[in-house]
Scaffold this motif. Structure first.
Motif, PDB file in Angstrom:
ATOM      1  N   THR A  21      -1.353   3.598  -4.945  1.00 60.02           N
ATOM      2  CA  THR A  21      -2.101   3.630  -4.178  1.00 60.02           C
ATOM      3  C   THR A  21      -2.817   2.815  -3.617  1.00 60.02           C
ATOM      4  N   VAL A  22      -3.674   3.520  -2.022  1.00 60.51           N
ATOM      5  CA  VAL A  22      -3.379   2.910  -1.326  1.00 60.51           C
ATOM      6  C   VAL A  22      -5.145   2.417  -1.120  1.00 60.51           C
ATOM      7  N   TYR A  23      -5.205   0.618  -1.027  1.00 57.51           N
ATOM      8  CA  TYR A  23      -6.852   1.131  -0.559  1.00 57.51           C
ATOM      9  C   TYR A  23      -7.321   0.349   1.084  1.00 57.51           C
ATOM     10  N   GLY A  30     -14.650  -7.128   7.828  1.00 55.24           N
ATOM     11  CA  GLY A  30     -14.074  -8.024   6.553  1.00 55.24           C
ATOM     12  C   GLY A  30     -13.389  -7.621   5.721  1.00 55.24           C
ATOM     13  N   LYS A  31     -13.225  -6.174   5.383  1.00 53.09           N
ATOM     14  CA  LYS A  31     -12.766  -5.823   4.266  1.00 53.09           C
ATOM     15  C   LYS A  31     -11.436  -5.059   4.502  1.00 53.09           C
ATOM     16  N   GLU A  32     -11.755  -4.412   5.901  1.00 56.55           N
ATOM     17  CA  GLU A  32     -10.884  -3.279   6.895  1.00 56.55           C
ATOM     18  C   GLU A  32      -9.545  -4.650   7.937  1.00 56.55           C
ATOM     19  N   VAL A  33      -9.773  -5.599   7.680  1.00 53.39           N
ATOM     20  CA  VAL A  33      -8.706  -6.761   8.209  1.00 53.39           C
ATOM     21  C   VAL A  33      -8.619  -7.494   7.447  1.00 53.39           C
ATOM     22  N   CYS A  34      -8.763  -7.332   5.859  1.00 48.86           N
ATOM     23  CA  CYS A  34      -8.500  -8.025   5.155  1.00 48.86           C
ATOM     24  C   CYS A  34      -8.578  -9.615   5.127  1.00 48.86           C
ATOM     25  N   ALA A  35      -9.844 -10.007   5.277  1.00 45.97           N
ATOM     26  CA  ALA A  35     -10.446 -11.443   5.663  1.00 45.97           C
ATOM     27  C   ALA A  35     -10.570 -12.214   4.355  1.00 45.97           C
ATOM     28  N   TRP A  36     -10.416 -13.490   4.589  1.00 36.00           N
ATOM     29  CA  TRP A  36     -10.905 -14.017   3.850  1.00 36.00           C
ATOM     30  C   TRP A  36     -12.437 -14.029   2.888  1.00 36.00           C
ATOM     31  N   ASN A  37     -12.564 -13.652   1.562  1.00 37.93           N
ATOM     32  CA  ASN A  37     -13.537 -14.081   1.087  1.00 37.93           C
ATOM     33  C   ASN A  37     -14.690 -12.715   0.612  1.00 37.93           C
ATOM     34  N   PHE A  38     -13.589 -11.395   1.373  1.00 35.40           N
ATOM     35  CA  PHE A  38     -14.530 -10.252   1.292  1.00 35.40           C
ATOM     36  C   PHE A  38     -13.556  -9.494   0.323  1.00 35.40           C
ATOM     37  N   LEU A  39     -12.591  -9.806   0.221  1.00 37.66           N
ATOM     38  CA  LEU A  39     -11.987  -8.519  -0.917  1.00 37.66           C
ATOM     39  C   LEU A  39     -11.782  -8.777  -2.587  1.00 37.66           C
ATOM     40  N   ASP A  40     -12.847  -7.826  -2.671  1.00 37.68           N
ATOM     41  CA  ASP A  40     -12.809  -7.522  -4.089  1.00 37.68           C
ATOM     42  C   ASP A  40     -11.709  -8.147  -5.735  1.00 37.68           C
ATOM     43  N   PRO A  41     -11.314  -8.771  -6.037  1.00 42.35           N
ATOM     44  CA  PRO A  41      -9.872  -8.371  -6.730  1.00 42.35           C
ATOM     45  C   PRO A  41      -9.708  -7.297  -7.413  1.00 42.35           C
ATOM     46  N   LYS A  42     -11.257  -6.519  -8.673  1.00 37.05           N
ATOM     47  CA  LYS A  42     -11.258  -5.818  -8.951  1.00 37.05           C
ATOM     48  C   LYS A  42     -10.915  -4.589  -8.597  1.00 37.05           C
ATOM     49  N   ASP A  43     -11.358  -4.291  -7.347  1.00 39.64           N
ATOM     50  CA  ASP A  43     -11.037  -3.520  -6.403  1.00 39.64           C
ATOM     51  C   ASP A  43      -9.880  -3.030  -5.722  1.00 39.64           C
ATOM     52  N   VAL A  44      -9.087  -4.457  -5.532  1.00 40.66           N
ATOM     53  CA  VAL A  44      -7.414  -4.422  -4.653  1.00 40.66           C
ATOM     54  C   VAL A  44      -6.486  -4.569  -5.870  1.00 40.66           C
ATOM     55  N   ALA A  45      -6.555  -4.665  -7.090  1.00 44.40           N
ATOM     56  CA  ALA A  45      -5.771  -5.142  -8.249  1.00 44.40           C
ATOM     57  C   ALA A  45      -4.663  -3.778  -8.513  1.00 44.40           C
ATOM     58  N   GLY A  46      -3.277  -4.136  -8.762  1.00 42.53           N
ATOM     59  CA  GLY A  46      -2.583  -2.613  -8.560  1.00 42.53           C
ATOM     60  C   GLY A  46      -2.678  -1.824  -7.314  1.00 42.53           C
ATOM     61  N   LYS A  47      -2.748  -2.137  -6.404  1.00 41.98           N
ATOM     62  CA  LYS A  47      -2.856  -1.352  -5.413  1.00 41.98           C
ATOM     63  C   LYS A  47      -2.544  -1.942  -3.639  1.00 41.98           C
ATOM     64  N   PHE A  48      -1.697  -1.758  -2.555  1.00 44.80           N
ATOM     65  CA  PHE A  48      -1.225  -1.416  -1.583  1.00 44.80           C
ATOM     66  C   PHE A  48      -2.326  -1.538  -0.694  1.00 44.80           C
ATOM     67  N   LEU A  49      -2.819  -2.236  -0.245  1.00 43.77           N
ATOM     68  CA  LEU A  49      -3.671  -2.631   0.952  1.00 43.77           C
ATOM     69  C   LEU A  49      -3.744  -2.126   2.457  1.00 43.77           C
ATOM     70  N   PHE A  50      -4.069  -1.767   3.050  1.00 40.74           N
ATOM     71  CA  PHE A  50      -4.109  -1.162   4.385  1.00 40.74           C
ATOM     72  C   PHE A  50      -5.366  -2.234   5.081  1.00 40.74           C
ATOM     73  N   THR A 110      -8.082  11.409   4.542  1.00 36.49           N
ATOM     74  CA  THR A 110      -7.041  12.215   2.914  1.00 36.49           C
ATOM     75  C   THR A 110      -7.846  12.017   1.779  1.00 36.49           C
ATOM     76  N   THR A 111      -7.869  12.107   0.857  1.00 36.20           N
ATOM     77  CA  THR A 111      -8.843  12.406  -0.919  1.00 36.20           C
ATOM     78  C   THR A 111      -8.411  11.450  -1.129  1.00 36.20           C
ATOM     79  N   ASN A 112      -6.761  11.980  -1.669  1.00 31.93           N
ATOM     80  CA  ASN A 112      -5.389  10.852  -2.377  1.00 31.93           C
ATOM     81  C   ASN A 112      -4.588  10.237  -1.716  1.00 31.93           C
ATOM     82  N   THR A 113      -4.876   9.041  -1.439  1.00 31.14           N
ATOM     83  CA  THR A 113      -4.146   8.531  -1.421  1.00 31.14           C
ATOM     84  C   THR A 113      -2.759   7.746  -1.621  1.00 31.14           C
ATOM     85  N   THR A 114      -2.178   8.620  -1.680  1.00 31.26           N
ATOM     86  CA  THR A 114      -0.943   7.826  -3.075  1.00 31.26           C
ATOM     87  C   THR A 114       0.511   8.340  -2.458  1.00 31.26           C
TER      88      THR A 114
END
Length: 350
Positions: A21-23, A30-50, A110-114
């Motif tokens: 699963t891609v996040y 801030g979340k789009e560039v994966c900057a500090w203190n923007f990403l919520d660990p609950k949102d990204v857990a177990g996923k691949f970030l773009f 794409t609705t399902n980026t897996t």
């Protein structure tokens, strides 16, 4: 006659469907560039970030512990050579900003980026593990290394450095020693010797530990294991690969003729014997509950010794899996080659 035992390579398998699963934090820069203190660990857990490219954001900010909890990341970046290795502690794929924009548009629309993962075609990577953490190495004498105060670094001739820049010289040196002892060995034979004699246990009793998770690693972490130069030096049985075998493998992967010619040069080649059965010293099969066919790998072993010998296969298969070597015994009269196969049967087939 010399009677020897050859332990079959560890089989790494999965008994469930592989879903990636891609996040992408669309709408929040801030979340789009994966900057500090923007990403919520609950949102990204177990996923691949773009992580999108931002020329105002330092690359190192997107590779730090702020993205902990994710399984990996895809970075859109044109300055990959400036990545700080000490920050890269997970699976990282770096693409150009041009390709990154294509990926971003795909994810957004794409609705399902897996489905951003490709079949590895039966090759297990990495090949092996070698010393690469906190290695005392020579350092450029006019380049600061140890921070003393803000914007001031201590100059030194030696430094403790980590990463593939440290591990690769270890493997290269061991390979050079093997070549010096076995002048006729090909690069593939040397790699085979290093892989098939590698250790999967660490300094303590038990499997090599993943330093980031502090749990036992798998072949996806350390490949065939940690290199053991002494064992590799005292080995006669190898998996060799010829240049045309690599071309046949590229053909089977549906590579274009233009791409293959980049590797082969002006020499003529055909894809008449295209095959994914590359004589590589590892096995990999991806399993899911809908794939029920038995998998068979075909390999060729070459005896580099002049004396006759007999090898017996010893198989260590994952729990619930059935594995069969065909044949179970190989007899060599001298420096020659023998074919054998490994047949894997999924537990739900039986």
């Amino acid at each position: 006659m010399v009677c020897k035992k050859a332990v079959a390579l560890l089989l790494q398998t999965w008994q469930q469907e592989i879903v990636i699963t891609v996040y992408f934090g669309q709408g929040n820069r801030g979340k789009e560039v994966c900057a500090w203190n923007f990403l919520d660990p609950k949102d990204v857990a177990g996923k691949f970030l773009f992580c999108d490219y931002d020329d105002e954001s330092s690359v190192s900010l997107r590779c730090g512990p702020d993205i902990a909890g994710a399984n990996g990341a895809i970075l859109s970046e044109d300055d990959a050579e400036f990545l700080q290795q000490d920050y890269v502690y997970m699976l990282i794929v770096i693409v150009s900003t041009k390709d990154g924009d294509l990926l971003k548009n795909y994810i957004i629309n794409t609705t399902n980026t897996t489905d951003l993962i490709e079949d590895p075609h039966g090759l297990l990577k990495p090949d092996m593990l070698s010393p690469g953490y906190h290695i005392l190495a020579a350092w450029v004498h006019n380049k600061g290394f140890a921070p003393m105060r803000e914007d001031d670094y201590l100059l030194t001739d030696y430094a403790l450095v980590s990463g593939t820049s440290m591990s690769c010289p270890h493997v290269a040196g061991i390979a050079a020693l093997l070549k010096a002892s076995h002048h006729a060995w090909s690069s593939a034979s040397i790699r085979s010797a290093l892989m098939t004699t590698a250790d999967v246990t660490g300094n303590a009793v038990g499997r090599i530990i993943d330093m980031t998770t502090e749990v036992a690693g798998t072949p996806l972490d350390f490949g065939a294991g940690h290199v053991n130069p002494n064992k590799a030096m005292d080995l006669d049985l190898v998996y060799d690969i010829e240049a045309e075998d690599c071309v046949n493998y590229l053909c089977a992967m549906s590579c274009t003729s233009q791409l293959i010619q980049i590797i082969t040069g002006p020499s003529n080649f055909t894809c008449e014997y295209a095959s994914l059965d590359l004589n590589y010293p590892s096995f990999l099969v991806l399993l899911n509950m809908t794939n029920t066919a038995t998998t068979t790998f075909k390999k060729v072993l070459t005896n580099r010794a002049d004396n006759s010998s007999v090898y017996h296969a010893v198989i260590s298969a994952p729990q619930g899996m059935k594995a069969l070597a065909q044949p179970t015994t190989l007899t060599f009269s001298g420096n020659d080659s023998k074919s054998w196969g490994m047949q894997l049967q999924r537990p739900w087939d039986s």
